[in-house]
Design a protein around this motif. Structure first.
Motif, mmCIF file in Angstrom:
data_model
loop_
_atom_site.group_PDB
_atom_site.id
_atom_site.type_symbol
_atom_site.label_atom_id
_atom_site.label_comp_id
_atom_site.label_asym_id
_atom_site.label_seq_id
_atom_site.Cartn_x
_atom_site.Cartn_y
_atom_site.Cartn_z
ATOM 1 N N ARG A 49 8.420 10.679 7.031
ATOM 2 C CA ARG A 49 7.641 9.784 7.901
ATOM 3 C C ARG A 49 8.497 9.424 8.971
ATOM 4 N NH1 ARG A 49 6.216 5.072 9.563
ATOM 5 N NH2 ARG A 49 4.067 4.806 10.053
ATOM 6 N N ILE A 71 1.610 17.221 5.592
ATOM 7 C CA ILE A 71 1.838 16.349 6.874
ATOM 8 C C ILE A 71 0.330 15.541 7.014
ATOM 9 C CG2 ILE A 71 1.675 16.407 9.374
ATOM 10 C CD1 ILE A 71 3.657 18.480 9.298
ATOM 11 N N LEU A 72 -0.726 15.977 6.647
ATOM 12 C CA LEU A 72 -1.963 15.321 6.851
ATOM 13 C C LEU A 72 -1.904 14.220 5.896
ATOM 14 C CD1 LEU A 72 -4.623 18.092 7.859
ATOM 15 C CD2 LEU A 72 -3.222 16.349 9.292
ATOM 16 N N GLU A 75 -0.177 11.377 6.998
ATOM 17 C CA GLU A 75 -1.012 10.477 8.001
ATOM 18 C C GLU A 75 -2.224 9.881 7.409
ATOM 19 O OE1 GLU A 75 -0.474 10.313 11.030
ATOM 20 O OE2 GLU A 75 -2.746 9.659 11.751
ATOM 21 N N ARG A 76 -2.834 10.491 6.200
ATOM 22 C CA ARG A 76 -4.180 9.909 5.645
ATOM 23 C C ARG A 76 -3.624 8.460 4.966
ATOM 24 N NH1 ARG A 76 -6.807 14.631 4.899
ATOM 25 N NH2 ARG A 76 -5.453 15.391 3.494
ATOM 26 N N GLU A 78 -0.795 6.943 5.499
ATOM 27 C CA GLU A 78 -0.264 6.073 6.729
ATOM 28 C C GLU A 78 -0.803 6.412 7.890
ATOM 29 O OE1 GLU A 78 3.694 4.427 6.027
ATOM 30 O OE2 GLU A 78 3.843 5.738 4.493
ATOM 31 N N PRO A 79 -2.088 5.876 8.420
ATOM 32 C CA PRO A 79 -2.629 6.332 9.825
ATOM 33 C C PRO A 79 -1.836 5.973 11.200
ATOM 34 C CG PRO A 79 -4.266 5.367 8.438
ATOM 35 C CD PRO A 79 -3.063 5.151 7.721
ATOM 36 N N THR A 81 0.969 7.856 11.614
ATOM 37 C CA THR A 81 2.442 8.364 11.533
ATOM 38 C C THR A 81 2.625 9.499 12.689
ATOM 39 O OG1 THR A 81 2.283 7.915 9.151
ATOM 40 C CG2 THR A 81 3.695 9.785 9.933
ATOM 41 N N LEU A 82 1.415 10.487 12.839
ATOM 42 C CA LEU A 82 1.549 11.370 13.762
ATOM 43 C C LEU A 82 1.573 11.038 15.336
ATOM 44 C CD1 LEU A 82 0.092 14.310 12.164
ATOM 45 C CD2 LEU A 82 2.608 14.026 12.375
ATOM 46 N N PHE A 309 -7.750 18.074 12.844
ATOM 47 C CA PHE A 309 -7.356 16.941 11.913
ATOM 48 C C PHE A 309 -8.791 16.826 11.027
ATOM 49 C CE2 PHE A 309 -4.077 16.911 14.274
ATOM 50 C CZ PHE A 309 -2.859 15.968 13.852
#
Ligand code: NAP
Ligand code: GLV
Length: 313
Positions: A49, A71-72, A75-76, A78-79, A81-82, A309
């Motif tokens: 992350r 990767i997704l 992100e899911r 810890e929104p 992250t990207l 996404f």
């Protein structure tokens, strides 16, 4: 332009040399924990992350694989992250389709010509001829008709078996009966003899290989999972093998990798295990494809392979 690279257990220098050859003006570096210096592009596989944190300048993240689920997933969980403006780009084929065709062809031939059963007979020292399966009844179904699944379906047609495919949206692939959307999943599964999974792992596809699906297949069917472990409900596979509904399974991907030593799949006589090698990322092909996309972005052009996404792939 500044580019960071991250992948564990690889020859990082060879990757950097390849990118330096293709992008001579780029400032390339291997990312290490603590590196927060600016970067325009990240080229990664299963990056932590921290690599993505506080990089509003990042224009694109290139994933060194076809599947972007890892990767997704970060992100899911810890929104944010990207970086908000960075596109996520997956590998498109780069030599993986050919490897998948080989894996699928080998497995289908092994079952159709009953080589798995001859191996078992040899272990018992038995000379016994088994009746060949009729090709026309040996329907093979490919779940997922994307970059890899479409090639696998085409490749299997050459074996002379009926080939079906399943995707989210309708497709027209010569010689392949296509079923699209959940409404047509049962019809796709109905009577299928070998099912080969090449779906992406998304909330929609998780657990799709379950008791209900196995019950729709022809009795004595085979499962080939080369996509992701969480597509499969492990206990349902063992039950289906024990009941005879499934005759065997070839698995390349697992919920936990490496597959833990105590997992029953290792010792099941009707399960084949390979260590996530169905289609490996090929360095040279991947470097050429990613570098071409970076050059296109720098010219302000659009590129293919950008992950949606919302769809999750
Ligand atoms: P892709 O081009 O994105 O294709 C995905 C396919 O799945 C598309 O046909 C898509 O339908 C279909 N799909 C997605 N969600 C669906 C849903 N809910 N219901 C029905 N169909 C759905 O992906 P790819 O490059 O072929 O790769 C597929 C997967 O293979 C990767 O995500 C990765 O997990 C796995 N893989 C494994 C290995 C290995 O070594 N084991 C190597 C490479 C890749 P549409 O066409 O309608 O969008
Ligand atoms: C490998 O599993 C990939 O997604 O490329």
């Amino acid at each position: 332009m500044k580019i960071i690279f991250y992948e564990q257990n690889t020859d990082i220098d060879a990757w950097l040399r390849g990118f330096a050859r293709e992008l001579p003006d780029a400032d390339l570096r291997a990312w290490e924990p603590g590196d927060t210096a600016p970067a325009d592009y990240a080229i990664v596989w299963r990056a932590p992350r921290e690599l993505f944190a506080n990089r509003p300048d990042l224009k694109a993240v290139f994933n060194l694989g076809a599947g972007v689920d890892a990767i997704l997933d970060v992100e899911r969980k810890e929104p944010g992250t990207l970086p908000p403006n960075a596109m996520l780009v997956r590998l498109e084929d780069t030599g993986m389709a050919q490897q998948m065709v080989e894996y699928a062809t080998y497995t289908v031939l092994r079952y159709m010509r009953r080589f798995d059963e001859y191996e078992a007979l040899q272990r018992e020292g038995r000379w016994e001829k088994l009746r060949q399966h009729a090709r026309k009844d040996f329907t093979v179904g490919v779940l997922g008709l994307g970059v890899l699944g479409a090639e696998v379906a085409q490749g299997l047609r050459r074996l002379g078996v009926p080939v079906r495919g399943y995707s989210r949206t309708p497709k027209d692939i010569e010689g392949v009966s296509v079923y699209a959307g959940r409404d047509q999943l049962d019809a796709f599964l109905d009577g299928t003899r070998v099912i080969i999974n090449l779906l992406p792992h998304t909330p929609d596809t998780e657990g799709i290989l379950n008791a209900r699906a196995f019950g729709k297949l022809a009795r004595g069917a085979y499962l080939v999972n080369v996509a992701r472990g969480p597509h499969l409900v492990d206990a349902d596979l063992i039950d289906a093998l024990d009941s005879g509904q499934l005759a065997g399974a070839m698995l390349d991907v697992f919920h936990v990798e490496p597959l833990p030593k105590e997992h029953p799949f290792w010792r099941h006589p009707r399960i084949g295990v390979t260590p996530h090698i169905a289609a490996e990322t090929l360095r040279e092909e991947s470097i050429v494809q990613i570098a071409a996309k970076i050059r296109a972005l720098a010219r302000g052009e659009t590129i293919s392979g950008v992950v949606d996404f919302k769809r999750g792939y």
